[in-house]
Write an enzyme that holds these catalytic residues in place. Structure first.
Site, PDB file in Angstrom:
ATOM      1  N   ASP A 126       1.551  57.207  15.338  1.00 20.77           N
ATOM      2  CA  ASP A 126       1.975  58.060  14.215  1.00 20.77           C
ATOM      3  C   ASP A 126       2.748  59.257  14.771  1.00 20.77           C
ATOM      4  O   ASP A 126       2.244  59.960  15.651  1.00 20.77           O
ATOM      5  CB  ASP A 126       0.743  58.544  13.434  1.00 20.77           C
ATOM      6  N   ASP A 162       9.225  53.451  17.004  1.00 24.51           N
ATOM      7  CA  ASP A 162      10.410  53.517  16.130  1.00 24.51           C
ATOM      8  C   ASP A 162      10.761  54.987  15.879  1.00 24.51           C
ATOM      9  O   ASP A 162      11.707  55.270  15.158  1.00 24.51           O
ATOM     10  CB  ASP A 162      10.106  52.858  14.788  1.00 24.51           C
TER      11      ASP A 162
END
Ligand SMILES: C[S@@+](CC[C@H](N)C(=O)[O-])C[C@H]1O[C@@H](n2cnc3c(N)ncnc32)[C@H](O)[C@@H]1O
Length: 225
Positions: A126, A162
């Site tokens: 995260d 990402d």
């Protein structure tokens, strides 16, 4: 099979011998019983331990474990119902080199002794964009210092993400030590690594599949602690 709810997955985790759920109090100073004993008591061998921090369903961890039978693998996540999928699959496949641990990564030093871990994977962590003090992003230098205190000398860190934020910050912190650096895993990195590593990088977790489908670039960094 019908979809199982969280509660049922928590219950089923209780029947899996390789799922560990320490009940360490956040305020307490006690260590977990297995600290310093993962090789002897859990894996019953002295093979190096690779850990995946924030492993989600644990499917990438299983992929690693199938490929590298001479290493041990531990998937860590806060959420036990997520890794039940991987834990059950590892059990069904008889993968003796896999374990799962429900733990906030913040407590890693209370569960692993200095030198107990050899390699760290952080996949699609995260990004925590509002974590200005770097106390929640598990790829930040504060967390790396914790990992270092559980690591064998030169333990390797792999970050696959990402998130441009995670990539940029980690690259800035470790730029003098980088062994690999790519801003486009599937576009260029896979073309310049050996076959083994290429097929490993091509394995996509459910999160990664989603980001790739949306056309996002995937970043990768590797460095020793
Ligand atoms: C975006 S998901 C990625 C999951 C997996 N690595 C993948 O690629 O499919 C992030 C995971 O990290 C876990 N996580 C986040 N912060 C954590 C922490 N401090 N300690 C342990 N797990 C954490 C979450 O529960 C979640 O399963």
């Amino acid at each position: 099979m019908a979809r199982l709810g969280k509660r049922r997955k928590w219950e089923l985790n209780g029947d899996l011998p390789r799922v560990f759920e320490p009940t360490l109090k956040v305020e307490g100073q006690e260590n977990y019983d297995l600290r310093g004993h993962w090789h002897g008591r859990v894996f019953e061998n002295n093979q190096p331990i690779t850990i995946e921090l924030g492993c989600g369903k644990g499917l990438f961890l299983l992929e690693l474990a199938r490929r590298y039978s001479k290493r041990n693998f531990i998937g860590v996540d806060l959420k036990g119902h997520r890794f039940w999928t991987g834990a059950q699959q590892a059990h069904d496949e008889g993968l003796a080199n896999v374990a799962f641990l429900r733990l906030p990564v913040e407590m890693i030093e209370r569960v692993f002794a200095p030198g107990e871990l050899s390699e760290f994977w952080l996949t699609f962590s995260d990004p925590q964009p509002k974590d200005f003090r770097d106390t929640k992003r598990i790829t930040s230098p504060i967390f790396m210092a914790r990992y270092l205190r559980t690591s064998r000398e030169g333990g390797l860190v792999h970050i696959k993400t990402d998130s441009a934020l995670i990539y940029r910050r980690a690259k800035q912190a470790w730029q003098d030590k980088l062994l690999e650096d790519s801003t486009d895993v599937h576009g260029e990195l896979v073309n310049r690594v050996d076959e083994n590593f290429r097929t490993l990088l091509e394995f996509q977790s459910p999160y990664e599949k989603r980001w790739v489908r949306e056309g996002r670039k995937i970043y990768y960094l590797r460095f020793p602690l």
